[in-house]
Design an enzyme around this catalytic site. Structure first.
Site, PDB file in Angstrom:
ATOM      1  N   GLU A 245      67.823  21.875 -61.414  1.00 37.52           N
ATOM      2  CA  GLU A 245      66.407  22.215 -61.634  1.00 37.52           C
ATOM      3  C   GLU A 245      65.567  21.537 -60.562  1.00 37.52           C
ATOM      4  O   GLU A 245      66.095  20.839 -59.691  1.00 37.52           O
ATOM      5  CB  GLU A 245      65.969  21.777 -63.033  1.00 37.52           C
ATOM      6  CG  GLU A 245      66.141  20.289 -63.284  1.00 37.52           C
ATOM      7  CD  GLU A 245      65.855  19.871 -64.725  1.00 37.52           C
ATOM      8  OE1 GLU A 245      65.051  20.523 -65.403  1.00 37.52           O
ATOM      9  OE2 GLU A 245      66.435  18.851 -65.148  1.00 37.52           O
TER      10      GLU A 245
ATOM     11  N   LYS B 118      63.650  14.080 -72.641  1.00 32.42           N
ATOM     12  CA  LYS B 118      62.528  13.911 -71.712  1.00 32.42           C
ATOM     13  C   LYS B 118      62.111  12.443 -71.662  1.00 32.42           C
ATOM     14  O   LYS B 118      61.101  12.044 -72.251  1.00 32.42           O
ATOM     15  CB  LYS B 118      61.361  14.820 -72.122  1.00 32.42           C
ATOM     16  CG  LYS B 118      60.358  15.055 -71.004  1.00 32.42           C
ATOM     17  CD  LYS B 118      59.492  16.263 -71.307  1.00 32.42           C
ATOM     18  CE  LYS B 118      58.344  16.438 -70.329  1.00 32.42           C
ATOM     19  NZ  LYS B 118      58.740  16.649 -68.943  1.00 32.42           N
TER      20      LYS B 118
ATOM     21  N   ARG C  12      60.026  19.468 -79.065  1.00 34.88           N
ATOM     22  CA  ARG C  12      60.911  18.797 -78.105  1.00 34.88           C
ATOM     23  C   ARG C  12      60.737  17.284 -78.179  1.00 34.88           C
ATOM     24  O   ARG C  12      61.702  16.523 -78.023  1.00 34.88           O
ATOM     25  CB  ARG C  12      60.653  19.300 -76.685  1.00 34.88           C
ATOM     26  CG  ARG C  12      61.665  18.721 -75.688  1.00 34.88           C
ATOM     27  CD  ARG C  12      61.534  19.302 -74.301  1.00 34.88           C
ATOM     28  NE  ARG C  12      60.204  19.068 -73.760  1.00 34.88           N
ATOM     29  CZ  ARG C  12      59.731  19.663 -72.668  1.00 34.88           C
ATOM     30  NH1 ARG C  12      60.468  20.541 -72.017  1.00 34.88           N
ATOM     31  NH2 ARG C  12      58.523  19.400 -72.236  1.00 34.88           N
TER      32      ARG C  12
ATOM     33  N   ARG D  46      62.828  -9.818 -74.020  1.00 36.90           N
ATOM     34  CA  ARG D  46      63.682  -8.826 -73.362  1.00 36.90           C
ATOM     35  C   ARG D  46      65.091  -8.925 -73.920  1.00 36.90           C
ATOM     36  O   ARG D  46      65.659 -10.016 -73.957  1.00 36.90           O
ATOM     37  CB  ARG D  46      63.706  -9.055 -71.845  1.00 36.90           C
ATOM     38  CG  ARG D  46      64.574  -8.052 -71.091  1.00 36.90           C
ATOM     39  CD  ARG D  46      64.456  -8.258 -69.591  1.00 36.90           C
ATOM     40  NE  ARG D  46      65.245  -7.268 -68.849  1.00 36.90           N
ATOM     41  CZ  ARG D  46      66.513  -7.453 -68.467  1.00 36.90           C
ATOM     42  NH1 ARG D  46      67.136  -8.577 -68.739  1.00 36.90           N
ATOM     43  NH2 ARG D  46      67.157  -6.507 -67.811  1.00 36.90           N
TER      44      ARG D  46
ATOM     45  N   TYR E  70      58.365  11.310 -73.226  1.00 38.83           N
ATOM     46  CA  TYR E  70      57.014  11.793 -72.962  1.00 38.83           C
ATOM     47  C   TYR E  70      56.942  13.305 -73.064  1.00 38.83           C
ATOM     48  O   TYR E  70      57.963  13.981 -73.135  1.00 38.83           O
ATOM     49  CB  TYR E  70      56.528  11.314 -71.587  1.00 38.83           C
ATOM     50  CG  TYR E  70      57.099  12.062 -70.386  1.00 38.83           C
ATOM     51  CD1 TYR E  70      58.424  11.896 -69.997  1.00 38.83           C
ATOM     52  CD2 TYR E  70      56.307  12.939 -69.639  1.00 38.83           C
ATOM     53  CE1 TYR E  70      58.938  12.573 -68.902  1.00 38.83           C
ATOM     54  CE2 TYR E  70      56.817  13.607 -68.541  1.00 38.83           C
ATOM     55  CZ  TYR E  70      58.133  13.428 -68.172  1.00 38.83           C
ATOM     56  OH  TYR E  70      58.643  14.105 -67.094  1.00 38.83           O
TER      57      TYR E  70
HETATM   58  N1  PDD Z   1      57.796  18.082 -66.136  1.00 39.27           N
HETATM   59  N2  PDD Z   1      62.495  19.989 -65.690  1.00 39.27           N
HETATM   60  C1  PDD Z   1      62.041  18.751 -65.478  1.00 39.27           C
HETATM   61  C2  PDD Z   1      62.940  17.761 -64.855  1.00 39.27           C
HETATM   62  C3  PDD Z   1      60.712  18.414 -65.837  1.00 39.27           C
HETATM   63  O1  PDD Z   1      60.257  17.168 -65.625  1.00 39.27           O
HETATM   64  C4  PDD Z   1      59.872  19.402 -66.402  1.00 39.27           C
HETATM   65  C5  PDD Z   1      58.462  19.120 -66.824  1.00 39.27           C
HETATM   66  C6  PDD Z   1      60.406  20.698 -66.600  1.00 39.27           C
HETATM   67  C7  PDD Z   1      59.592  21.810 -67.210  1.00 39.27           C
HETATM   68  O2  PDD Z   1      59.400  21.613 -68.600  1.00 39.27           O
HETATM   69  P1  PDD Z   1      58.095  22.188 -69.326  1.00 39.27           P
HETATM   70  O3  PDD Z   1      58.080  23.646 -69.051  1.00 39.27           O
HETATM   71  O4  PDD Z   1      58.342  21.887 -70.752  1.00 39.27           O
HETATM   72  O5  PDD Z   1      56.906  21.491 -68.738  1.00 39.27           O
HETATM   73  C8  PDD Z   1      61.714  20.944 -66.248  1.00 39.27           C
HETATM   74  C9  PDD Z   1      56.460  17.694 -66.532  1.00 39.27           C
HETATM   75  C10 PDD Z   1      55.457  18.778 -66.344  1.00 39.27           C
HETATM   76  C11 PDD Z   1      56.098  16.408 -65.811  1.00 39.27           C
HETATM   77  O6  PDD Z   1      56.982  15.560 -65.711  1.00 39.27           O
HETATM   78  O7  PDD Z   1      54.963  16.236 -65.369  1.00 39.27           O
END
Ligand code: PDD
Length: 286
Positions: free
Chosen positions: A182, A150, A51, A100, A32
């Protein structure tokens, strides 16, 4: 009612449907992106698109044929839903093979599922939280080892947000081998003097699109940047702390595990970086 996008169609949200055999649903086999919208325009779209392609490739997931039109779909949803400030959520899964099975389906017969929807957030940029700063606790990082992809497997980050909520604070920073990786949904930073410290890129963290832009702006503004890991103790002894993400931009952190960071109020450098980020990103928004 929102208009959403599902596999080539724009539909009212209550008419949009996904198969029960979708691998996103059964296996969290999906990726996503979240792109923010300011002044009705997309922030950092090119970074999110790049990304997304990287996440798909890392999972051997076919690129949906609609890939080149994603920017137009984003813009159409912004227009149809009258979004001035908010976010667009995009998800691509490996599709619905009709049963599945752990093995990936044949990409010739099972095509990816593509879903997009908007989240209207008036006042996103002028967020009161940015004036006050947020408080975080530390929790163990118990996610899988490919956090640079992601994926939609967000159960542990959701649990982390609930742990923060139970502790009466706003969010959690995750710690592995004594070092902060993070935030649950954002990248984490501390500031010492004129130096910004944030974890180096690797498979332990998501390579934030906001992170890349913010570090570039920081260097252009003659701030020093050190990409290395830091501990919770170091954060507690820092002058400032903050997080970045597409939905929070630059957000000051004023407390870590009950200890005030610096003066316990948003720091000058974090506030300035937020202003620079918002101003510069707005200029090049599409
Ligand atoms: N989350 N680290 C994690 C684990 C994240 O889920 C996100 C973003 C970031 C920051 O990435 P970016 O700057 O590209 O948004 C770092 C999004 C906003 C979410 O899950 O809603």
């Amino acid at each position: 009612m929102r208009t959403v996008y599902v596999n080539g169609e724009y539909l009212p949200e209550n008419e949009a449907k996904i198969s029960i055999f979708d691998r996103g649903f059964l296996m969290a086999d999906g990726v996503y992106e979240v792109t923010s919208v300011l002044d009705g325009k997309l922030i950092d779209f090119a970074g999110h698109a790049a990304r997304l392609a990287r996440s798909l490739d890392a999972l051997d997931m076919p690129h949906p044929t609609v890939m080149p039109e994603l920017i137009d779909i984003h813009r159409a949803l912004v227009r149809m839903n009258g979004i001035e400030e908010g976010m667009i959520y995009l998800q691509i899964t490996r599709g619905a093979p009709g049963d599945r099975d752990f093995a990936f389906p044949d990409p010739e017969t099972t095509t990816p599922t593509v879903v997009l929807f908007t989240q209207n957030k008036p006042g996103l940029a002028a967020s009161p939280a940015a004036q006050k700063g947020i408080r975080v606790i530390s929790i163990a990082d118990q996610r899988w080892a490919r956090r640079d992809i992601k994926t939609v497997q967000l159960l542990y980050p959701s649990m982390g947000k609930m742990m923060a909520k139970a502790a009466g604070v706003d969010d959690a920073w995750m710690v592995e081998d004594g070092m902060v990786t993070e935030g649950t949904s954002n990248n984490a930073y501390i500031v010492k003097g004129n130096t910004i410290i944030t974890r180096h890129l690797g498979s332990e963290i998501l390579h934030g699109i906001t992170r890349a832009a913010v570090l570039r702006f920081a260097r252009e503004a003659q701030m020093q940047v050190e990409e290395r890991s830091f501990s919770i103790a170091e954060a507690q002894g820092a002058d400032e702390a903050f997080i970045t993400s597409a939905s929070t931009f630059v957000m000051p952190v004023v407390e870590v595990d009950g200890v005030a960071v610096g003066a316990g109020v948003p720091g000058a450098l974090a506030r300035r970086l937020r202003e620079i980020y918002l101003e510069e990103s707005r200029k090049v928004a599409v």
